[in-house]
Structure formats: structure tokens, C-alpha cells
Design a protein around this motif. Structure first.
Motif, short mmCIF file in Angstrom:
data_model
loop_
_atom_site.label_atom_id
_atom_site.label_comp_id
_atom_site.label_asym_id
_atom_site.label_seq_id
_atom_site.Cartn_x
_atom_site.Cartn_y
_atom_site.Cartn_z
N LEU A 38 0.57 -2.14 -7.23
CA LEU A 38 0.74 -3.05 -6.10
C LEU A 38 1.86 -4.03 -6.41
O LEU A 38 2.12 -4.34 -7.57
N SER B 186 1.62 -7.10 -5.07
CA SER B 186 0.84 -8.33 -5.24
C SER B 186 -0.34 -8.00 -6.15
O SER B 186 -0.58 -6.84 -6.46
N MET C 150 0.97 -1.40 4.62
CA MET C 150 0.03 -0.35 4.27
C MET C 150 0.80 0.96 4.01
O MET C 150 1.77 1.26 4.70
N GLN D 299 -11.84 -2.90 -3.51
CA GLN D 299 -10.88 -3.99 -3.69
C GLN D 299 -10.14 -3.85 -5.02
O GLN D 299 -10.72 -3.40 -6.01
N ILE E 80 -3.56 2.62 1.46
CA ILE E 80 -3.40 1.60 0.43
C ILE E 80 -2.87 0.33 1.09
O ILE E 80 -1.80 0.34 1.70
N PHE E 81 -3.65 -0.74 0.97
CA PHE E 81 -3.28 -2.04 1.54
C PHE E 81 -2.91 -2.97 0.40
O PHE E 81 -3.70 -3.19 -0.51
N ASP E 82 -1.71 -3.52 0.46
CA ASP E 82 -1.20 -4.45 -0.55
C ASP E 82 -0.89 -5.76 0.16
O ASP E 82 -0.12 -5.78 1.13
N ALA E 83 -1.46 -6.87 -0.31
CA ALA E 83 -1.22 -8.16 0.33
C ALA E 83 0.26 -8.52 0.37
O ALA E 83 0.70 -9.27 1.23
N CYS F 21 -2.96 3.07 -9.22
CA CYS F 21 -2.21 2.53 -8.09
C CYS F 21 -1.45 1.30 -8.56
O CYS F 21 -1.99 0.47 -9.30
N GLY G 249 -5.27 -6.25 -3.25
CA GLY G 249 -5.18 -5.16 -2.29
C GLY G 249 -6.49 -4.42 -2.18
O GLY G 249 -7.51 -4.82 -2.75
N LYS G 250 -6.46 -3.33 -1.43
CA LYS G 250 -7.64 -2.49 -1.29
C LYS G 250 -7.20 -1.08 -0.94
O LYS G 250 -6.07 -0.86 -0.47
N ASP H 45 2.79 -6.24 0.74
CA ASP H 45 3.57 -5.12 1.25
C ASP H 45 2.85 -4.53 2.46
O ASP H 45 1.74 -4.93 2.80
#
Length: 128
Positions: free
Chosen positions: A90, A92, A61, A120, A54-57, A88, A95-96, A59
Motif C-alpha cells: 500500500l 498508505s 481502489m 483491514q 484493494i482499497f488504499d487510503a 499486498c 487499507g482493506k 490511492d
């Protein structure tokens, strides 16, 4: 919607931003995603485990791993499918996610990995 096929197993994901459960001013953005897993292989398979990146702009990964999906380890016959909805949060609004499932072929016990395609997560604040 995004899709990926691995060894005859098709995984499709559709994501939805949930503004009614989000609080942008508190850096809390909620997304749901609907996953459909189709077994287009000639084998009966079972989903054993999942792994998400999980990628959060806003925070770092995160990696989330565990048994099954939403408390289940579904068995899919050839031509069968399984669908579930999860979510999920986030920090922000951007994210993706991507990941993989660990599957087992019931007939011979062979373990294999199935790709969950990257998707996305974009909140309304980025779409206006």
C-alpha cells in the motif's frame, strides 16, 4: 482473523504488517495475508480464479484478477483444506481488501462464487 462461509466453503484470512520490508517515509507499506480455505461441503471442488478489491487510503481502489492462487488451482475434497500466503503493498499504512473465488464442483461442473471476507490492513504508525 476474519472468516466467511459460502455454500459450505469457509475462507479465513489473517493479515500481518511487515515493518522490516516497509518504508513509511517512501509511502511503501507491506502486508502479508494467510488464507485458509476449508471445504465443508459434500462436493469435491476446484478453485479456478480469484478477484481482489484493494482499497488504499492513499490511492484509488485496485482490482486484481487471475487464475488460481499463488500459481495453483487446488482441488479440495470434502473435509479438505488449502492454505497459502500472499502479500499486498500500500502507499498508505491503512487499507482493506475483499474479494471472491470462482470455484467449480468437479462432479457436475457447476461454477459458483465464494466470498473472501473483508479484512483491514493497518500499519504500526496507526497503532501507536
Amino acid at each position: 482473523m476474519v472468516s466467511a462461509i459460502t455454500e459450505g466453503v469457509k475462507v479465513s484470512v489473517e493479515v500481518t504488517y511487515q515493518p522490516e520490508f516497509s518504508s513509511p517515509h517512501q509511502q511503501h507499506f507491506v502486508f502479508t495475508y494467510k488464507v485458509n480455505i476449508e471445504n465443508n461441503s459434500p462436493h469435491t471442488i476446484q478453485l479456478l480464479r480469484r478477484k481482489w478489491e484493494i482499497f488504499d487510503a492513499g490511492d484509488e481502489m485496485k482490482i486484481v484478477e487471475g487464475d488460481g492462487v499463488v500459481g495453483q488451482q487446488p482441488i479440495l475434497e470434502p473435509g479438505g483444506s488449502h492454505q497459502y500466503i500472499s502479500g499486498c503493498n500500500l502507499k498508505s499504512g491503512l487499507g482493506k481488501m475483499r474479494g471472491s473465488y470462482i470455484m467449480e464442483k468437479i462432479q457436475d461442473g457447476k461454477i459458483f462464487q465464494v466470498t473472501i471476507p473483508e479484512f483491514q490492513m493497518i500499519s504500526q504508525i496507526f497503532n501507536n
